[in-house]
Design an enzyme around this catalytic site. Structure first.
Site, mmCIF file in Angstrom:
data_model
loop_
_atom_site.group_PDB
_atom_site.id
_atom_site.type_symbol
_atom_site.label_atom_id
_atom_site.label_comp_id
_atom_site.label_asym_id
_atom_site.label_seq_id
_atom_site.Cartn_x
_atom_site.Cartn_y
_atom_site.Cartn_z
ATOM 1 N N LYS A 1 -6.241 -5.608 -3.113
ATOM 2 C CA LYS A 1 -6.719 -6.920 -2.670
ATOM 3 C C LYS A 1 -6.716 -6.964 -1.149
ATOM 4 C CE LYS A 1 -3.735 -8.577 -0.768
ATOM 5 N NZ LYS A 1 -2.832 -8.157 0.339
ATOM 6 N N TYR B 1 -3.149 -14.728 -2.422
ATOM 7 C CA TYR B 1 -2.198 -14.922 -3.541
ATOM 8 C C TYR B 1 -2.184 -16.394 -3.965
ATOM 9 C CZ TYR B 1 -0.216 -10.255 -3.009
ATOM 10 O OH TYR B 1 -0.046 -8.896 -2.975
HETATM 11 P P1 NDP Z 1 -1.291 0.838 5.880
HETATM 12 O O1 NDP Z 1 -1.767 0.671 7.275
HETATM 13 O O2 NDP Z 1 0.162 1.068 5.692
HETATM 14 O O3 NDP Z 1 -2.055 2.044 5.181
HETATM 15 C C1 NDP Z 1 -3.448 2.185 5.201
HETATM 16 C C2 NDP Z 1 -3.769 3.680 5.121
HETATM 17 O O4 NDP Z 1 -5.186 3.798 5.083
HETATM 18 C C3 NDP Z 1 -3.336 4.488 6.343
HETATM 19 O O5 NDP Z 1 -2.016 4.946 6.271
HETATM 20 C C4 NDP Z 1 -4.323 5.632 6.319
HETATM 21 O O6 NDP Z 1 -3.871 6.604 5.384
HETATM 22 C C5 NDP Z 1 -5.578 5.022 5.728
HETATM 23 N N1 NDP Z 1 -6.607 4.737 6.745
HETATM 24 C C6 NDP Z 1 -7.841 5.306 6.769
HETATM 25 N N2 NDP Z 1 -8.546 4.847 7.804
HETATM 26 C C7 NDP Z 1 -7.757 3.967 8.468
HETATM 27 C C8 NDP Z 1 -7.937 3.186 9.642
HETATM 28 N N3 NDP Z 1 -9.099 3.181 10.332
HETATM 29 N N4 NDP Z 1 -6.919 2.416 10.045
HETATM 30 C C9 NDP Z 1 -5.763 2.366 9.367
HETATM 31 N N5 NDP Z 1 -5.532 3.095 8.241
HETATM 32 C C10 NDP Z 1 -6.523 3.898 7.793
HETATM 33 O O7 NDP Z 1 -1.787 -0.428 5.080
HETATM 34 P P2 NDP Z 1 -1.178 -0.985 3.720
HETATM 35 O O8 NDP Z 1 -0.773 0.137 2.853
HETATM 36 O O9 NDP Z 1 -0.184 -2.027 4.013
HETATM 37 O O10 NDP Z 1 -2.461 -1.750 3.080
HETATM 38 C C11 NDP Z 1 -3.497 -1.046 2.429
HETATM 39 C C12 NDP Z 1 -4.214 -1.962 1.442
HETATM 40 O O11 NDP Z 1 -3.278 -2.374 0.469
HETATM 41 C C13 NDP Z 1 -4.782 -3.243 2.051
HETATM 42 O O12 NDP Z 1 -5.996 -3.572 1.445
HETATM 43 C C14 NDP Z 1 -3.744 -4.305 1.739
HETATM 44 O O13 NDP Z 1 -4.291 -5.614 1.629
HETATM 45 C C15 NDP Z 1 -3.232 -3.812 0.403
HETATM 46 N N6 NDP Z 1 -1.849 -4.218 0.139
HETATM 47 C C16 NDP Z 1 -1.555 -4.773 -1.070
HETATM 48 C C17 NDP Z 1 -0.284 -5.181 -1.354
HETATM 49 C C18 NDP Z 1 0.033 -5.736 -2.692
HETATM 50 O O14 NDP Z 1 1.154 -6.182 -2.897
HETATM 51 N N7 NDP Z 1 -0.894 -5.719 -3.649
HETATM 52 C C19 NDP Z 1 0.789 -5.066 -0.364
HETATM 53 C C20 NDP Z 1 0.401 -4.399 0.843
HETATM 54 C C21 NDP Z 1 -0.889 -4.009 1.076
HETATM 55 P P3 NDP Z 1 -4.106 8.176 5.596
HETATM 56 O O15 NDP Z 1 -3.306 8.528 6.814
HETATM 57 O O16 NDP Z 1 -3.613 8.741 4.345
HETATM 58 O O17 NDP Z 1 -5.579 8.371 5.797
#
Ligand code: NDP
Length: 367
Positions: free
Chosen positions: A134, A219
């Site tokens: 989401k 949410y």
């Molecule tokens: P993070 O920043 O921790 O992780 C995102 C990952 O995406 C990065 O580590 C990277 O992984 C990859 N990535 C690829 N391109 C980019 C870029 N341009 N900038 C940043 N990251 C990039 O974010 P979250 O894990 O917190 O969030 C990810 C998704 O999950 C979002 O859509 C958020 O809304 C959702 N979310 C949902 C939650 C829930 O409870 N359902 C809770 C938290 C987040 P790599 O290095 O492997 O390429």
């Protein structure tokens, strides 16, 4: 001496009631043969992907078998931490090679919001089932395209609405559905936190699509809909900003109201500006449910007009979610409405909220 596992088993046995037994059964907790597990690759190995991967260690129907990352150094760590075969770890460039990998049935997109659309479309084209975090997309148009692409490819599309699988939330929905709460009159839903790093992608419109509303306000939108079982017919919203430098590109604090066909009203708020802001209060003519905390990783707590709620909190939300989604995909089990269509409904409301803000709080009618 009792182990932690025995203790949890004892606690959950003593607190499980009939409805949560049903939830557990629906999430299918019997160990299936390995071939009957949904084998999943996570795409974008950030903090949420790590949480999902950790939760999947306790799943019976879902198993993490692959990953996609733009950071090569993460491949070693993920292979070690989650027992992945390094041959099943891909980059964004060779993502399509995953198509012919028989170890992967579904991909789970945990990338920044604006990237969901591209990767859902690419995954569908490969014929893999898709779970997308989401907010499902950053616009209604994108959400519609994602649903259409998955439909055309004959694959399932789910959105990471973990609360739909969480026992306290399921009990709230059950009480509303069975009429225990009577006619729903009012919903009060708020969720927010103080945003940290000013350079994170969540504060950049091109990657996040929006601010607190898209991230956590969603949410409250979703909760107001599952608390009433209705779709809003009007919305009015206002935004306030205390730090226009940090929140130059995205929204900081938004309050909004939604009116439902039955006459029920939801009063909602979201913020990136302060902590301790998380509650869902649902009032019907015959009773109420209050969940607080209501949307975080838990444990969720709550009370109703009958007293304190006591449900199984021994599993991570994502364990419930992934076993539930696997059960839906593999066995045609209940999907608890965590579908692409559900994501689209929330996106329509998000767009209407921004539209109302742009029109200085004007009431926006939804058809
Ligand atoms: P993070 O920043 O921790 O992780 C995102 C990952 O995406 C990065 O580590 C990277 O992984 C990859 N990535 C690829 N391109 C980019 C870029 N341009 N900038 C940043 N990251 C990039 O974010 P979250 O894990 O917190 O969030 C990810 C998704 O999950 C979002 O859509 C958020 O809304 C959702 N979310 C949902 C939650 C829930 O409870 N359902 C809770 C938290 C987040 P790599 O290095 O492997 O390429």
């Amino acid at each position: 001496m009792k182990s932690r596992r025995d203790f949890l088993r004892q606690v959950s046995a003593s607190t499980l009631t009939l409805a949560s037994v049903a939830v557990a059964a629906e999430a299918a907790t019997n160990s299936p043969p390995a071939s009957k597990q949904l084998r999943v690759a996570l795409v974008g190995l950030g903090s949420y992907a790590e949480r999902v991967a950790t939760a999947m260690k306790s799943c019976t129907l879902a198993k993490l078998t692959g990953a996609v990352t733009g950071t090569p150094a993460k491949a070693d760590k993920w292979a070690k931490d989650f027992g992945l075969n390094k041959a099943n770890i891909y980059s964004y460039q060779n993502f399509e090679d995953l198509k012919n990998n028989p170890d992967i049935d579904a991909v789970y997109i945990t990338l920044p919001n604006s990237m969901h659309h591209e990767y859902v479309l690419r995954a569908a084209k490969m014929g893999k089932h898709v779970i997308c975090e989401k907010p499902m997309s950053v616009s209604v148009k994108q959400a519609q395209e994602m649903i259409a692409a998955c439909k055309a490819a004959g694959v399932k599309l789910y959105v990471g609405y973990r609360m739909h699988f969480e026992p306290y939330t399921r009990e709230l929905i059950r009480m509303r559905q069975t009429g225990e709460l009577g006619k729903i009159m009012h919903v009060n839903a708020y969720f927010g936190f103080k945003s940290g790093d000013p350079n994170q992608w969540r504060l950049k419109k091109a990657l996040a699509g929006g601010g607190a509303l898209m991230d956590v306000g969603i949410y409250c939108i979703n909760a107001a809909r599952y608390a009433t079982g209705e779709e809003p017919v009007w919305i009015s919203a206002e935004e306030s900003k205390t730090d226009p430098v940090k929140f130059k590109e995205v929204d900081e604090t938004i309050t909004w109201q939604m009116g439902f066909p039955s006459g029920a009203i939801a009063a909602c708020a979201t913020t990136y500006n302060f902590n301790n802001f998380e509650r869902l209060y649902v009032v019907g003519e015959k009773g109420f449910v209050e969940l607080s905390p209501a949307y975080g990783y838990g444990p969720i707590k709550g009370r109703t007009h009958k007293g304190e709620m006591s449900w199984d909190t021994s599993k991570m939300h994502q364990t419930w979610q992934m076993d539930g989604m696997a059960n839906a995909i593999l066995n045609g089990g209940p999907d608890f409405n965590a579908t692409g269509e559900e994501g689209l409904r929330d996106m329509k409301i998000i767009e209407a909220i921004y539209q109302s803000i742009a029109a200085n709080g004007k009431k926006i009618k939804l058809v």
